[in-house]
Scaffold this motif. Structure first.
Motif, short mmCIF file in Angstrom:
data_model
loop_
_atom_site.label_atom_id
_atom_site.label_comp_id
_atom_site.label_asym_id
_atom_site.label_seq_id
_atom_site.Cartn_x
_atom_site.Cartn_y
_atom_site.Cartn_z
N ALA A 54 -103.12 124.28 57.50
CA ALA A 54 -102.69 124.22 56.16
C ALA A 54 -102.01 125.85 55.84
N VAL A 55 -100.83 125.81 55.10
CA VAL A 55 -100.38 127.07 54.55
C VAL A 55 -100.49 127.10 53.03
N ALA A 56 -100.69 126.14 52.34
CA ALA A 56 -100.69 125.86 50.90
C ALA A 56 -101.37 124.67 50.60
N ALA A 57 -101.88 124.27 49.34
CA ALA A 57 -102.50 123.04 49.03
C ALA A 57 -102.17 122.98 47.38
N GLU A 58 -101.97 121.67 46.94
CA GLU A 58 -101.88 121.56 45.44
C GLU A 58 -102.67 120.26 45.21
N ILE A 59 -103.22 120.55 44.04
CA ILE A 59 -103.99 119.43 43.54
C ILE A 59 -103.37 118.98 42.25
N ALA A 60 -103.55 117.62 41.96
CA ALA A 60 -102.93 116.95 41.04
C ALA A 60 -103.51 115.76 40.62
N ALA A 61 -103.44 115.25 39.27
CA ALA A 61 -103.63 113.98 38.57
C ALA A 61 -102.88 113.08 39.14
N VAL A 62 -103.16 111.76 39.39
CA VAL A 62 -102.24 110.72 39.64
C VAL A 62 -101.76 110.28 38.56
N PRO A 63 -100.49 110.00 38.34
CA PRO A 63 -99.87 109.58 37.04
C PRO A 63 -100.66 108.23 36.72
N LEU A 64 -100.67 107.92 35.27
CA LEU A 64 -100.95 106.83 34.97
C LEU A 64 -100.40 105.53 35.43
N ARG A 65 -100.87 104.49 35.88
CA ARG A 65 -100.17 103.20 36.26
C ARG A 65 -100.58 101.97 35.56
N ASP A 66 -99.51 101.24 35.86
CA ASP A 66 -100.10 99.77 35.29
C ASP A 66 -101.25 99.21 35.74
N ASP A 67 -101.40 99.37 37.04
CA ASP A 67 -102.29 98.79 37.73
C ASP A 67 -103.84 99.37 37.64
N GLY A 68 -103.94 100.24 36.63
CA GLY A 68 -105.18 100.82 36.58
C GLY A 68 -105.29 101.87 35.82
N PRO A 69 -106.42 102.42 35.51
CA PRO A 69 -106.57 103.79 34.65
C PRO A 69 -106.41 104.80 35.66
N GLY A 70 -105.82 105.98 35.03
CA GLY A 70 -105.74 107.21 35.66
C GLY A 70 -106.39 108.46 34.54
N LEU A 71 -106.08 109.63 34.91
CA LEU A 71 -106.50 110.67 34.03
C LEU A 71 -105.36 110.65 32.95
N ASP A 72 -105.79 111.49 31.65
CA ASP A 72 -104.84 111.26 30.73
C ASP A 72 -103.53 112.04 30.63
N SER A 73 -103.36 112.91 31.37
CA SER A 73 -102.17 113.68 31.83
C SER A 73 -101.92 114.34 33.41
N ALA A 74 -100.92 114.64 33.56
CA ALA A 74 -100.64 115.08 35.02
C ALA A 74 -101.12 116.82 34.88
N ALA A 75 -101.49 117.16 36.07
CA ALA A 75 -102.21 118.68 36.12
C ALA A 75 -101.68 118.91 37.67
N ASP A 76 -101.47 120.29 37.72
CA ASP A 76 -101.47 120.63 39.29
C ASP A 76 -102.13 121.99 39.25
N VAL A 77 -102.81 122.42 40.41
CA VAL A 77 -103.39 123.39 40.53
C VAL A 77 -102.85 123.79 41.95
N GLU A 78 -102.27 125.00 42.35
CA GLU A 78 -101.69 125.20 43.78
C GLU A 78 -102.36 126.38 44.27
#
Length: 159
Positions: free
Chosen positions: A131-155
């Motif tokens: 690994a040289v870098a990593a990103e953490i993200a919320a999965v966008p809301l989808r029609d097929d189930g709940p997600g978190l309330d908004s997108a976010a990134d941490v690198e």
């Protein structure tokens, strides 16, 4: 670590006393970034849990210690642990653990590797070599189930 160029429209934060930079999108999740690790906790994370994770990451702890802190804070009731993603540097690359509608994207010389928290009953854990870098993200809301309330990134650069 290699300095990163911030994305347009994404605020840039520096981890005090380090060369770690984090880009983020404001939202309902809680991002915790330290020199050797980063975590994104779902909006259901208590202030006590957030503080415990911050203390672990600040002390240089890795994924195993963060998981232990979550289990202890929830009296071993794994079903009560909120959505989370945590990634830390390891001797072999990046150690990731993800639960819920979050994902870690680890960049390697061979291409990106995604570790998702979807479709598992506890969490998905993996060590990604090279690994040289990593990103953490919320999965966008989808029609097929709940997600978190908004997108976010941490690198977290791993060089």
């Amino acid at each position: 670590m290699t300095p990163r160029t911030p994305c347009r429209g994404h605020p840039l934060a520096r981890v005090e006393g380090t060369d770690v930079e984090a880009r983020y999108v404001p939202g309902g999740q809680h991002a915790i970034v330290a020199e050797l690790a980063a975590a994104l906790l779902g909006s259901g994370a208590s202030s006590e849990l957030r503080e415990a994770i911050w203390e672990e990451l600040r002390a240089g702890s890795g994924v195993a210690e963060v998981l232990q802190a979550m289990i202890v804070r929830h009296a071993a009731d794994v079903s009560a642990i909120p959505a989370f993603a945590v990634v830390s540097r390891s001797a072999d690359g990046a150690h990731c653990a993800v639960r819920g509608p979050l994902e870690v994207r680890v960049l390697t010389p061979r291409g990106p590797v995604e570790v998702s928290g979807g479709g598992v009953s506890m969490w998905n854990e993996r060590i990604v070599e090279g690994a040289v870098a990593a990103e953490i993200a919320a999965v966008p809301l989808r029609d097929d189930g709940p997600g978190l309330d908004s997108a976010a990134d941490v690198e977290l650069p791993l060089e």
